[in-house]
Design a protein around this motif. Sequence first.
Motif, mmCIF file in Angstrom:
data_model
loop_
_atom_site.group_PDB
_atom_site.id
_atom_site.type_symbol
_atom_site.label_atom_id
_atom_site.label_comp_id
_atom_site.label_asym_id
_atom_site.label_seq_id
_atom_site.Cartn_x
_atom_site.Cartn_y
_atom_site.Cartn_z
ATOM 1 N N SER A 1 71.702 -82.684 -84.895
ATOM 2 C CA SER A 1 71.609 -82.304 -83.477
ATOM 3 C C SER A 1 72.929 -82.370 -82.725
ATOM 4 O O SER A 1 73.119 -81.652 -81.757
ATOM 5 N N GLN B 1 70.458 -85.530 -73.882
ATOM 6 C CA GLN B 1 69.783 -84.952 -75.055
ATOM 7 C C GLN B 1 69.012 -86.046 -75.797
ATOM 8 O O GLN B 1 69.597 -87.012 -76.277
ATOM 9 N N ARG B 2 67.701 -85.880 -75.876
ATOM 10 C CA ARG B 2 66.862 -86.853 -76.582
ATOM 11 C C ARG B 2 66.702 -86.386 -78.023
ATOM 12 O O ARG B 2 66.139 -85.313 -78.277
ATOM 13 N N THR C 1 74.379 -87.778 -72.620
ATOM 14 C CA THR C 1 74.270 -86.315 -72.648
ATOM 15 C C THR C 1 72.960 -85.783 -72.084
ATOM 16 O O THR C 1 72.854 -84.580 -71.844
#
Lengths: 190, 152, 746
Positions: free
Chosen positions: C742, C732-733, C730
Amino acid sequence: MRTFAVALLLATPVAAQDAPTKAQGLAAWDDIYAVTSHPRCTNCHVGADGIPMWDGLTYGADAVHGMHVLAGESRVGAETMPCRTCHIGAQSGNATPHAPPMIDDAWRLPPAELAWLGKSSDALCAQLRDPETNDGFAMDGLATHLETSAFVAWGFDPGAGRSVPPGTLDEMVVALNLWAAAGTPCASDP
Amino acid sequence: MKLTVNGETHDVDVEDDMPLLWVLRDELGITGPKYGCGIAQCGACTVHVDGVAVRSCQLAAGDVIGDVTTIEGLGTPSALHAVQEAWIDLQVAQCGYCQAGQIMQAASFLDMNSEPTDAQIDAAMSGNLCRCGSYPRIRDAVKLAAIKLRRV
Amino acid sequence: MGRVKTIARRSFLIGSAAIAGGVAFGTYLYKREGENPLLADLKPGETAITPYVRIDAQGITLITPRADVGQGAWSMQAHLITEELDIDPATATVSPGPASAIYYNGVVGAEAMPIAATSDTLLARTGRGAADVMGKLMGLHITGGSSTVPDMYDRLRMAGAVARETLIRAAMKQTGLPRDQLSTENGHVVLPDGSKIDYLDLAVAAADIDPVQDVALRDPSQWRYLTKPQKRTDMVAKSTGTLTYGIDMVMDGMVYATTRTNPAMGGGIIGFDAAAAQAMRGVRSVLPITGGIAVVADNTWRAFQAAQAVDCDWGPSPYIGNTADQFDAVAASMTDDHQDSRFKDEGDVTAALDGADVIEAEYRIPYLAHAPLEPMSVVVKMTRTRLDIWTGTQIPRFVQANMAKLTGLDADNIHVHVLMSGGSFGRRLEDDYVAQAVEIALQLRDTPIKMIWQREEDFTHDFSRPLAIARGRGAVKSGALDAFDLSIAAPSVAESSLARLGQPAIGPDVAIVAGAWDQPFAIPNYRVTGYRTPAMVPISSWRSVGASGNGFLHESFMDEMCHAAGVDPLEERLRLCWHAPSRKVLEAVGEMSDWGSDLGPNRGRGLAFTLAFGVPVAQVVEVTNTDRGIRIDKVFVAADVGRVLDPVNFEAQVQGGVIFGLGHAMNCEMTYVDGAAQQDNYHAYEGMRLYQTPEIMVRGLENGDKIRGIGEPGVPPAAPALANAIFAATGQRIRELPLSKSVDFV
């Protein structure tokens, strides 16, 4: 959010011989929709995927029923895990938060064609007035159903901190009768 | 009140609202069904009532209509039920505390659905919690048990 | 840094003294075990050749002193003995035996020392020797730290061999035949003519013979059970509902109890009104206990109902009560005066970061409850002179000692009967629930009492794994990691839990940095610093202890650094890894997962590696980002325990560890309001369920130089491998657990 045409109605009763106006009927429908679109109803009035919802308590909006519950085509979980494995059909009730609610009837989802989840006011209005899509009920039968269904009674008094739809069951019946007497108008009717 | 458990009828003097789990464990000394959560979140207390899996922590004694079967009544070490056999063949249990409930759930499920799909197995068995993480073997054991049961 | 040096010197001195006192490595004399505790309880016709084998006319009992909390310890210990004793483990009784100093753990103490498992320096060997001596001197009869197999591998096989040879000697006496004409097979001594003498018939004669001391262990090529797929000795009972857990113990005349203590941790009770509860059916008494009340009734459910009906006036919690403030306290402790350790300090991190393009990241991990499925429960019976305790516990001798203090009885008169545990994950390293039952027993003597906690009581009185914050600062140079500086702040588990066991916690707490400071990577400038947050709510060890969270902290930052450097996370780890067995597990998961191949759209792979308890474990997690959230598809795991003694249980423990790690990373946290835990049942702390369980492929490697345990090491890399996979799928970290804050999971 409590739109109370019903309260208004009770305060200034329409004379018995006068049929309610379309406007009064539409206002009554708004009250009905406030209930039928409430998660207490739509958690179980879901579509063909048979995945009940858990909107309420701490689970958040759009939360699906935990444990990957699938009611299946049977709508009672017969293909996988029966609803009644946890939702005991019993007199006892269950007021413990996060424990499965119970009623004195076999826990089940309504048939898929009675899905309400995500439906607009107008779509649901059209659906509920048509016996083809309201489980075959004429309007007076629908009122009787509301008054006698253990599910509906529980829905207005689910206990354990669960959210409740606006109004009372009695008000819901009055609104239904009013809507019926007004000729079950929907907002998009010509 | 009278309760029939594993083929034996017992007279018990308990409140109507005492959960079946505690009648079994503390009044009748049948300890196979386990207490885990008390709110139907874990499934460790699962028994059968007339063959259907039920969380015995939720079923009030006064509401029991039908014959109760616990893990002890499903099969014994010398006469295993096919599901138990599969559980042993595949060495499923770790701490084992949830397994009586898992096995009772699986036995009832396979009784109603003898040729389940993988997706149905996942749905049928996801109400039973296992903290040790024996799930991969539970999945395999349900499939193996289905084969064994079809052979019977 | 005077403090660290002092500690290192002290532990070295302990080690030196131990060597001067005659500790030798390599040779093993059986009599060093000390006095056999089984001899005290023998009846006529019974014999106990070693502290691990008891024989009477009915059969053979194998004593398996490490607790079974689901990891299969009893069965493995039984197999270690029978491999040399020559009996079928299924025919023997398996019993954990009494609490005894002789069952000390000689390995687990080293986990508390700053010794890297990969280190074989004199100092490291000395420290491990010191741990063994301390374990013995203190009589540390304790299960934990994945130490059962490493600690018992030689001891139990030796015990089996000694018992076998002693039985043979008894047969020699009986038959007049020499040793070389006798052999053993499946519970019998076999004579040259093929006739057999049952071990049971030799028991009485064997009792009169001093145990044979000079025995040799069999070569692994002769093994029949070890390294082969085993059938766990508890499997049939666990599959038929016939196994007695602590909660299942039943005794004549037993009463049922439960307790309620202040949900606000440590808040105590000011007063209570039990009138309503007293009037309820089956209630025998409502008693005060430390911090709360106990209800004694004739049925557990009635006790539960009555406990809820007691009106309690609780005091306020003395601790920082709200989780946001708890995290603030952790953040505030990342200062020089709270520095606890800096066991890793290679190169010159300060210089390397100076002027570099510094990559910075902050990570947070939450408190986590153990929540074993069997809630805390215990049966106690107290008379004027004796206390008996039946429960699942990992610390029988601490239970004995602590209950001696509580009751005034001699420890010798306190009998701890260890039963199978329905899970633990570290919870049963505590004896708070036993103390409560004993407090009841002090007010209700001569009556067996079964005390069970309600699940809500269990959750809200768990001693959680601590929260932590880590800050990473790093720099890359020419497409490679150059500087890696990880600072971790957390409260000390050792300080909290040892205080409850009446033991001092000396020196830095290795757990604050375990699984981070001791990783086998040669980053040119590499530093790991631990900061100790002043004590808050009580905390304890949780499956894989410090590494349980530090794996996420270290490996998330490692992944970020690799991406910053533009290098492949697997290739860079392999380039940096200097420890051969660790390289092999990395290579193995690379091959198993077809690392580097294209997964298609919305999918991603994450890699993480943690060496904990001496076991290097690499994991690759594969996820798909669906329109309903993240789905975990597959996990590939390679782990090296030196020698896989049972491939079946090895796989189960690794899979279980992965599921434990993933499940908690997905959706579990404990949060507090006014000192009270907010998660009180599994609806709020779900972990993983079967439908979310990925396929988990496991490979055991055997390149390590020592044999290791596998109950815990599978846990630490699971969370970071998942988070790294989500990043890959994604972009997304996620730097905070649980991940459900998250992202959604399918």
